[in-house]
Design an enzyme around this catalytic site. Structure first.
Site, PDB file in Angstrom:
ATOM      1  N   ASP A  56      13.760  -4.496  -6.593  1.00 56.27           N
ATOM      2  CA  ASP A  56      13.326  -4.738  -7.973  1.00 56.27           C
ATOM      3  C   ASP A  56      14.228  -4.036  -8.991  1.00 56.27           C
ATOM      4  O   ASP A  56      15.108  -3.258  -8.624  1.00 56.27           O
ATOM      5  CB  ASP A  56      11.862  -4.278  -8.150  1.00 56.27           C
ATOM      6  CG  ASP A  56      11.616  -2.860  -7.640  1.00 56.27           C
ATOM      7  OD1 ASP A  56      12.593  -2.165  -7.307  1.00 56.27           O
ATOM      8  OD2 ASP A  56      10.445  -2.446  -7.580  1.00 56.27           O
ATOM      9  N   ASN A 125      -1.107   2.576  -7.155  1.00 56.04           N
ATOM     10  CA  ASN A 125      -2.093   1.493  -7.209  1.00 56.04           C
ATOM     11  C   ASN A 125      -1.906   0.483  -6.071  1.00 56.04           C
ATOM     12  O   ASN A 125      -2.467  -0.602  -6.100  1.00 56.04           O
ATOM     13  CB  ASN A 125      -2.021   0.776  -8.570  1.00 56.04           C
ATOM     14  CG  ASN A 125      -0.666   0.144  -8.824  1.00 56.04           C
ATOM     15  OD1 ASN A 125       0.219   0.186  -7.967  1.00 56.04           O
ATOM     16  ND2 ASN A 125      -0.497  -0.458  -9.987  1.00 56.04           N
ATOM     17  N   GLU A 132       2.336  -5.900  -8.626  1.00 52.36           N
ATOM     18  CA  GLU A 132       1.180  -5.135  -9.083  1.00 52.36           C
ATOM     19  C   GLU A 132      -0.121  -5.800  -8.627  1.00 52.36           C
ATOM     20  O   GLU A 132      -0.169  -7.016  -8.432  1.00 52.36           O
ATOM     21  CB  GLU A 132       1.190  -5.087 -10.621  1.00 52.36           C
ATOM     22  CG  GLU A 132       2.415  -4.396 -11.224  1.00 52.36           C
ATOM     23  CD  GLU A 132       2.306  -2.882 -11.253  1.00 52.36           C
ATOM     24  OE1 GLU A 132       1.794  -2.294 -10.289  1.00 52.36           O
ATOM     25  OE2 GLU A 132       2.735  -2.287 -12.254  1.00 52.36           O
TER      26      GLU A 132
HETATM   27  C1  GLP Z   1       8.158   2.239  -8.307  1.00 49.93           C
HETATM   28  C2  GLP Z   1       8.965   1.165  -7.541  1.00 49.93           C
HETATM   29  C3  GLP Z   1       8.514   1.048  -6.117  1.00 49.93           C
HETATM   30  C4  GLP Z   1       8.267   2.440  -5.569  1.00 49.93           C
HETATM   31  C5  GLP Z   1       7.075   3.053  -6.254  1.00 49.93           C
HETATM   32  C6  GLP Z   1       6.797   4.491  -5.846  1.00 49.93           C
HETATM   33  O1  GLP Z   1       7.565   1.778  -9.452  1.00 49.93           O
HETATM   34  N1  GLP Z   1       8.971  -0.130  -8.137  1.00 49.93           N
HETATM   35  O2  GLP Z   1       9.482   0.334  -5.366  1.00 49.93           O
HETATM   36  O3  GLP Z   1       7.996   2.369  -4.194  1.00 49.93           O
HETATM   37  O4  GLP Z   1       7.107   2.890  -7.639  1.00 49.93           O
HETATM   38  O5  GLP Z   1       7.667   5.402  -6.424  1.00 49.93           O
HETATM   39  P1  GLP Z   1       7.759   6.904  -5.957  1.00 49.93           P
HETATM   40  O6  GLP Z   1       8.462   6.887  -4.635  1.00 49.93           O
HETATM   41  O7  GLP Z   1       8.582   7.605  -6.992  1.00 49.93           O
HETATM   42  O8  GLP Z   1       6.389   7.423  -5.846  1.00 49.93           O
END
Ligand code: GLP
Length: 229
Positions: A56, A125, A132
Site C-alpha cells: 500500500d 482495528n 479497513e
Molecule cells: C499501517 C499499514 C499496515 C501496517 C499497520 C501496522 O497503517 N498500512 O500495512 O501493518 O498499519 O503498523 P505498525 O506495524 O506500525 O503497527
C-alpha cells in the site's frame, strides 16, 4: 520475531530464483528488514534477481516525502541491499488519477507473477494493508479512505494528525490472498484485540485479517502481549 520472520523470507529466496516478495511497512517489520539487509551483506541471501511488491501507499503523497511508504522501503531496506530498484513496486501515491494507478498496479502484479511470500502487519482495528473494517471489502487494488482510528494510530509518524493523508492505495483482499505463503506479524498489547478477532474462528469483514483463515499457508509471528489469552 524479526529473526523468525527474516528466516522464513530468506528461506523462500533461497529455495527459488527470481522470488517475488510482498512487503509491508509500519514499525513492526523494521527489525526484520535490518536482519535481511545483514544477511544480504554476509552473502547468505541475494536480492539481485528478486522482485518486491508493496501492499500500500498513502494518497496523495510524493515518493520523496519521508512519510511515504516508498521512502520507508528505500531507507529501511532497498538502500541497504543489492536489489535493482526498477524491480521494486509500490503503488503510485503521486498519480494524477488514483483509480488508474490501482488498475496499473494490478497489471504490474500480473506481470511479475505470483507472490512467493507476503509479509503483513496488522492494524489495531484488524486492517491488513489498508483494507479497513467495512461491510464490504474490495477484492483488488483500490483507493480507500482511512478510518479515524487508523489516522490517529499513524499520526505518531507525522507532525500532527492533520498531516496524515486521509486516503491510500492498497492491494485488495483478493490480491493479498493470491500469494503462495503469508506471514503476519503483531507485537504489543495494542494489537491484542485485533489478533484475538483474527483467531476467533469466524470470518468477519469487521476484522479484515480474519479472512486470512481462508488461506492455506499463513504463519502468525507475535509476542505474548499481542497474543493475549
Ligand atoms: C499501517 C499499514 C499496515 C501496517 C499497520 C501496522 O497503517 N498500512 O500495512 O501493518 O498499519 O503498523 P505498525 O506495524 O506500525 O503497527
Amino acid at each position: 520475531m524479526s529473526l523468525e520472520a527474516a528466516r522464513i523470507v530468506a528461506g523462500v529466496m533461497q529455495k527459488k530464483h527470481n522470488a517475488v516478495l510482498g512487503l509491508a511497512t509500519g514499525s513492526t517489520p523494521v527489525g526484520m528488514y535490518r536482519i535481511l539487509a545483514d544477511m544480504n551483506k554476509s552473502g547468505e541471501i541475494d536480492f539481485s534477481d528478486v522482485t518486491t511488491v508493496n501492499l500500500d501507499e498513502y494518497y496523495p503523497i510524493s515518493p520523496e516525502n519521508d512519510q511515504s511508504y516508498r521512502y520507508f522501503m528505500n531507507t529501511n531496506l532497498f538502500d541497504h541491499i543489492n536489489i535493482d530498484k526498477a524491480r521494486t513496486f509500490v503503488p503510485d501515491g503521486s498519480a494524477k488519477d488514483p483509480d488508474e494507478a490501482c488498475r496499473d498496479y494490478e497489471k504490474a502484479l500480473k506481470k511479475v507473477g505470483k507472490v512467493g511470500i507476503q509479509v503483513l502487519g496488522i492494524g489495531q482495528n484488524g486492517h491488513i494493508g489498508f483494507n479497513e473494517p467495512a461491510k464490504n471489502l474490495e477484492v483488488l487494488t483500490h483507493v480507500t479512505k482511512l478510518t479515524k482510528s487508523t489516522i490517529k494510530a499513524n499520526a505518531r509518524f507525522f507532525e500532527s494528525e492533520d498531516d496524515v493523508p486521509t486516503k491510500a492505495l492498497t492491494m485488495g483482499m483478493g490480491t493479498i490472498l493470491r500469494s503462495r505463503k503469508i506471514i503476519i506479524m503483531a507485537n504489543g498489547e495494542a494489537k491484542k484485540d485485533a489478533v484475538a478477532a483474527m483467531l476467533k474462528g469466524t470470518i468477519n469483514t469487521s476484522c479484515p485479517a480474519s479472512l486470512l483463515n481462508l488461506h492455506k499457508d499463513v504463519t502468525l509471528i507475535c509476542d505474548k502481549a499481542a497474543l493475549g489469552e
